[in-house]
Design an enzyme around this catalytic site. Structure first.
Site, short mmCIF file in Angstrom:
data_model
loop_
_atom_site.label_atom_id
_atom_site.label_comp_id
_atom_site.label_asym_id
_atom_site.label_seq_id
_atom_site.Cartn_x
_atom_site.Cartn_y
_atom_site.Cartn_z
N ASN A 84 0.84 -1.21 0.00
CA ASN A 84 0.00 0.00 0.00
C ASN A 84 0.86 1.25 0.00
OD1 ASN A 84 -2.40 -1.56 0.26
ND2 ASN A 84 -1.92 -1.85 2.42
N HIS A 127 -13.93 -2.38 5.88
CA HIS A 127 -12.78 -3.12 6.44
C HIS A 127 -13.14 -3.89 7.71
CE1 HIS A 127 -8.70 -3.48 8.32
NE2 HIS A 127 -8.43 -3.79 7.06
N GLU A 147 -16.02 3.04 3.63
CA GLU A 147 -14.68 3.40 3.14
C GLU A 147 -14.90 4.36 1.98
OE1 GLU A 147 -11.89 0.21 2.23
OE2 GLU A 147 -12.89 -1.08 3.67
N SER A 151 -10.82 -1.23 -0.28
CA SER A 151 -9.46 -1.78 -0.27
C SER A 151 -9.28 -3.01 -1.15
CB SER A 151 -9.05 -2.13 1.16
OG SER A 151 -9.91 -3.11 1.69
N ASP A 166 -13.72 6.02 6.25
CA ASP A 166 -12.37 5.47 6.31
C ASP A 166 -11.67 5.79 4.99
OD1 ASP A 166 -10.10 3.92 6.26
OD2 ASP A 166 -11.04 2.10 7.03
N HIS A 183 -7.40 4.18 1.82
CA HIS A 183 -6.79 4.00 0.50
C HIS A 183 -6.96 5.23 -0.39
CE1 HIS A 183 -5.67 -0.12 1.32
NE2 HIS A 183 -6.79 -0.15 2.03
N LYS A 192 -0.14 3.62 4.69
CA LYS A 192 -0.35 3.28 3.29
C LYS A 192 0.36 4.36 2.44
CE LYS A 192 -4.40 0.87 4.91
NZ LYS A 192 -3.75 -0.41 5.18
C1 LIG Z 1 -9.74 0.24 4.61
C2 LIG Z 1 -8.78 -0.01 5.71
N1 LIG Z 1 -9.03 0.53 6.91
C3 LIG Z 1 -8.20 0.32 7.95
C4 LIG Z 1 -7.08 -0.44 7.82
C5 LIG Z 1 -6.19 -0.67 9.00
O1 LIG Z 1 -5.15 0.25 8.99
P1 LIG Z 1 -3.75 -0.10 9.66
O2 LIG Z 1 -3.04 -0.99 8.70
O3 LIG Z 1 -3.10 1.21 9.87
O4 LIG Z 1 -4.03 -0.81 10.94
C6 LIG Z 1 -6.76 -1.00 6.59
C7 LIG Z 1 -5.51 -1.79 6.43
O5 LIG Z 1 -5.43 -2.86 6.02
C8 LIG Z 1 -7.64 -0.80 5.50
O6 LIG Z 1 -7.41 -1.35 4.31
#
Ligand SMILES: Cc1ncc(COP(=O)(O)O)c(C=O)c1O
Length: 379
Positions: free
Chosen positions: A36, A123, A169, A173, A198, A201, A231
């Site tokens: 990422n 997520h 999101e 992702s 969120d 990405h 990321k």
């Molecule tokens: C959409 C999404 N939110 C949250 C996270 C979690 O973030 P972190 O990797 O900083 O724990 C991820 C990571 O995989 C993600 O893809």
């Protein structure tokens, strides 16, 4: 050794293996088509130098405690001030990871008597937060505004009196598609609801200056955004941005924030530098968009893939075993592409998740597509 003690875990692992869903941790190898690190900041000279300079002036590695105790450092505060200004929010709060931040938001902010509606493809950390939280929660079909509105209307008709929370999101992702942000905001406004976005990405890549796909709406009372820093920002942690009152509430009520050692001040330095890089080096975003367009054309022409239009390009294969065999064959040829299986993605949609980053160039992309064509024909 007491085998009975471990038997049920062993049986569970064997069950996963039978379904071709056993996961293992493999060393990093090959050209980066899976990370990422979209803008190539993780190993950039500028980020490394910022951290080296911080070490040279005595910034400690460890925070030494919770933010509420001695763990609060000038580096955390400087980052949060910059982040709030950068994202256009009233305040920002730095968490140790995006997973914890999502979990923390959804277990702390929605209250008993409220309704939380979560996009079904959001997520895992949002699903866990929703499950563990105090509010009633419902899943809505992916990107289906009407489904969200129906859920609200039904809940109100059944006597639901509390506040509505909608969690999504902004750029998904595993599919690389976007949420209908303007329509979600309008929906939230119509129902005096909160929207939790969120931006994991999208941060760094999409929106003005890489401020995310909800950038136009930050600063409003009903928006809370999550900008992960592991990321495109190349470091780790997550910045929650939103109204000052909600940030104060998190400082007072959010157990994962209160009862945890604060993130390393050096990471705060790195994230702050990454935010400055987004403003100073817009060419990275332009270059990434060129990569995305190039890969989209190649994959469409050679493999019949519908381009996602983002730096995340799924290639759905369906079958778990074949997905992992195709990924393994690509890895053998020097391309780090990972297979993604349930439960990370819905049953029957196992896929390659092709990630585009500035760690590769157009020649690498062409070579990867060539290899994919060959591997698909023989696997
Ligand atoms: C959409 C999404 N939110 C949250 C996270 C979690 O973030 P972190 O990797 O900083 O724990 C991820 C990571 O995989 C993600 O893809």
């Amino acid at each position: 050794m007491n085998e009975a003690l471990l038997a049920r875990y062993d049986a569970s692992l064997r069950g996963l293996a039978r379904k071709d869903r056993l996961r293992t941790i493999a060393p990093r190898a090959g050209l980066d088509f899976s990370s990422n690190d979209y803008l190539g900041l993780a190993a950039s000279k500028r980020l490394g130098e910022a951290v080296a300079a911080a070490i040279a002036r005595g910034t400690p590695v460890g925070a030494t405690g919770s933010r509420l105790l001695r763990g609060n450092s000038p580096e955390h505060e400087a980052l949060e001030a910059d982040a709030a200004a950068f994202f256009g929010a009233e305040r920002a709060l730095f968490f140790g990871s995006g997973y914890i931040a999502n979990f923390a938001l959804l277990t702390t902010l929605p209250q008993k008597g409220d309704l939380l509606i979560l996009d079904e493809l959001a997520h895992a950390s949002m699903h866990e937060g929703a499950r563990a939280g105090r509010a009633e929660f419902k899943l809505a079909a992916h990107n289906d505004i009407d489904a969200v509105e129906d859920a609200i209307t039904r809940w109100r008709a059944e006597g639901g009196m509390g506040r509505i929370w909608i969690a999504v999101e902004s750029l998904y992702s595993m599919d690389g598609d976007r949420a209908p942000m303007a329509r979600l905001i309008a929906l939230a406004d119509r129902h005096e609801a909160f929207l939790v976005v969120d931006e994991a990405h999208a941060t760094g890549i999409w929106g003005p200056d890489g401020r995310g796909l909800a950038a136009a709406f930050e600063g409003r009372d009903n928006i809370v955004a999550l900008h992960t820093c592991g990321k495109a920002l190349g470091a780790s942690g997550a910045l929650v941005t939103g109204p000052g009152t909600l940030c104060d509430y998190l400082v007072n009520r959010c157990r994962p924030f209160i009862y945890a050692t604060a993130p390393s001040p050096l990471v705060a330095v790195a994230v702050r530098e990454a935010l400055a890089m987004l403003s100073d080096e817009p060419q990275r975003r332009v270059q990434l968009q060129e990569c995305v367009a190039f890969a989209g054309r190649q994959l469409a022409e050679r493999c019949g893939v519908k381009p996602s239009g983002s730096q995340i390009q799924p290639f759905v294969i369906g079958d778990n075993r074949r997905t992992m065999a195709v990924a393994a064959a690509l890895q053998t040829r020097g391309f780090d592409i990972r297979g993604i299986r349930p439960p990370t993605v819905p049953e029957g949609t196992s896929r390659l998740r092709i990630s585009l980053t500035l760690n590769v160039d157009e020649a690498d992309i062409s070579a990867m597509v060539e290899a994919l064509v060959e591997v698909l024909a023989s696997t």
